[in-house]
Design a protein around this motif. Sequence first.
Motif, PDB file in Angstrom:
ATOM      1  N   MET A  91      39.953  27.826  41.974  1.00 52.86           N
ATOM      2  CA  MET A  91      39.956  29.394  42.944  1.00 52.86           C
ATOM      3  C   MET A  91      40.906  30.368  42.577  1.00 52.86           C
ATOM      4  O   MET A  91      40.961  29.816  41.677  1.00 52.86           O
ATOM      5  CB  MET A  91      41.148  28.756  44.372  1.00 52.86           C
ATOM      6  CG  MET A  91      42.503  28.197  43.811  1.00 52.86           C
ATOM      7  SD  MET A  91      43.261  27.432  44.380  1.00 52.86           S
ATOM      8  CE  MET A  91      43.126  26.375  44.135  1.00 52.86           C
ATOM      9  N   ASN A  92      40.061  30.933  43.088  1.00 50.74           N
ATOM     10  CA  ASN A  92      40.164  32.654  42.629  1.00 50.74           C
ATOM     11  C   ASN A  92      41.551  33.114  43.156  1.00 50.74           C
ATOM     12  O   ASN A  92      41.878  32.910  44.112  1.00 50.74           O
ATOM     13  CB  ASN A  92      39.423  33.845  42.779  1.00 50.74           C
ATOM     14  CG  ASN A  92      37.984  33.363  42.293  1.00 50.74           C
ATOM     15  OD1 ASN A  92      38.300  32.448  41.897  1.00 50.74           O
ATOM     16  ND2 ASN A  92      37.147  34.153  42.186  1.00 50.74           N
ATOM     17  N   LEU A  93      42.502  33.836  42.718  1.00 50.05           N
ATOM     18  CA  LEU A  93      44.364  33.697  42.979  1.00 50.05           C
ATOM     19  C   LEU A  93      44.455  35.420  42.781  1.00 50.05           C
ATOM     20  O   LEU A  93      44.450  36.015  41.156  1.00 50.05           O
ATOM     21  CB  LEU A  93      45.069  33.008  42.416  1.00 50.05           C
ATOM     22  CG  LEU A  93      45.322  31.826  42.929  1.00 50.05           C
ATOM     23  CD1 LEU A  93      46.231  30.623  42.447  1.00 50.05           C
ATOM     24  CD2 LEU A  93      45.604  31.339  44.778  1.00 50.05           C
ATOM     25  N   ASP A  94      44.601  35.879  43.630  1.00 44.55           N
ATOM     26  CA  ASP A  94      45.479  37.336  43.061  1.00 44.55           C
ATOM     27  C   ASP A  94      46.165  36.865  42.272  1.00 44.55           C
ATOM     28  O   ASP A  94      47.505  35.890  42.491  1.00 44.55           O
ATOM     29  CB  ASP A  94      45.967  37.878  44.247  1.00 44.55           C
ATOM     30  CG  ASP A  94      46.375  39.328  44.317  1.00 44.55           C
ATOM     31  OD1 ASP A  94      47.305  39.617  43.582  1.00 44.55           O
ATOM     32  OD2 ASP A  94      46.074  40.246  44.532  1.00 44.55           O
ATOM     33  N   PRO A  95      46.933  37.569  41.618  1.00 44.32           N
ATOM     34  CA  PRO A  95      48.068  37.530  40.628  1.00 44.32           C
ATOM     35  C   PRO A  95      49.798  36.834  41.175  1.00 44.32           C
ATOM     36  O   PRO A  95      50.613  36.602  40.617  1.00 44.32           O
ATOM     37  CB  PRO A  95      48.106  38.275  39.027  1.00 44.32           C
ATOM     38  CG  PRO A  95      47.621  39.791  40.028  1.00 44.32           C
ATOM     39  CD  PRO A  95      46.281  38.898  40.732  1.00 44.32           C
TER      40      PRO A  95
END
Length: 298
Positions: A91-95
Amino acid sequence: MVTSRPRTRMLALGAAALCASSLLVACGSSDKPVLTWYINPDGVETLTGLAERCSTDQYDIRTELLPTGATDQRIQLARRLAAEDDTTDLMNLDPVFVPEFANANWIARMPDDVAADLVDDDTLAGIAETVKWDDGVYAAPMWANTQLLWFRKSLAQQAGLDMSQPVTWDQVIDAASSVPGASVGVQANKYEAYVVWINALVQGAGGDIVSDTEAGTDAKVDIDSDAGRDAAAVIQKLASSPAAQSDLSVSNEGTSLPAMFSGPGEFMTNWTFVYKNYEPTPDNGITPEQYDDLGYAR
């Protein structure tokens, strides 16, 4: 029509803890394992191509789109992972969500040898910290972004505002208010990007929202300060000015985009995706002359 392609300040790639920490092990049960990678609607072509190139004879990687907003992305992923959905692998995640997901044991800690490659001496210290939790590395930094003040050069000139020099929010709001039809675009809906703007205002006034953040729940909340009140005054001034856009209270990264080339234009806080978004195409109706009129300030 200008289309919205919002982007968070940085993206990180995490692997769900539901699978083995090795990405060669998928949660699927087909003859050839398939890893599902949930990606942002920003940079789809690049990320889809990366998934294809990284697929091997041992496994395939397929992509699934997340919602456009960071908050909605978090909600969808959190629901899937909390329910132990075995189709959520990458998954791509906002930090800002990396520590939360790591603490909940939703994403896997990277093995030390992998972590050493992901975060090395060439990685900027600030970026490296965003993928760490409790002395471990839980995600791979992908790309970083920054917020800029975008504006029409002709608007700034008409308002008498020299954008080659540092300007204040008071000056920007007054400049837009002095030109009929001009406006100031921000992100003020009650979500993550509103906090980003508030944080920028507070820090710009010399303060912080919180300090001693390593203390966790014992961190000190500092927003009740002169800097916090200065930030609130800017928001109040914009909200009560002629420069306020009609959807201010629900505005996001995409809602203010069309105002840039409507009438005299706008001053707008937004991410760097804006530059590519406004690039003239047969579909968006933006002319090369308008594109040349686009300016930005840090």
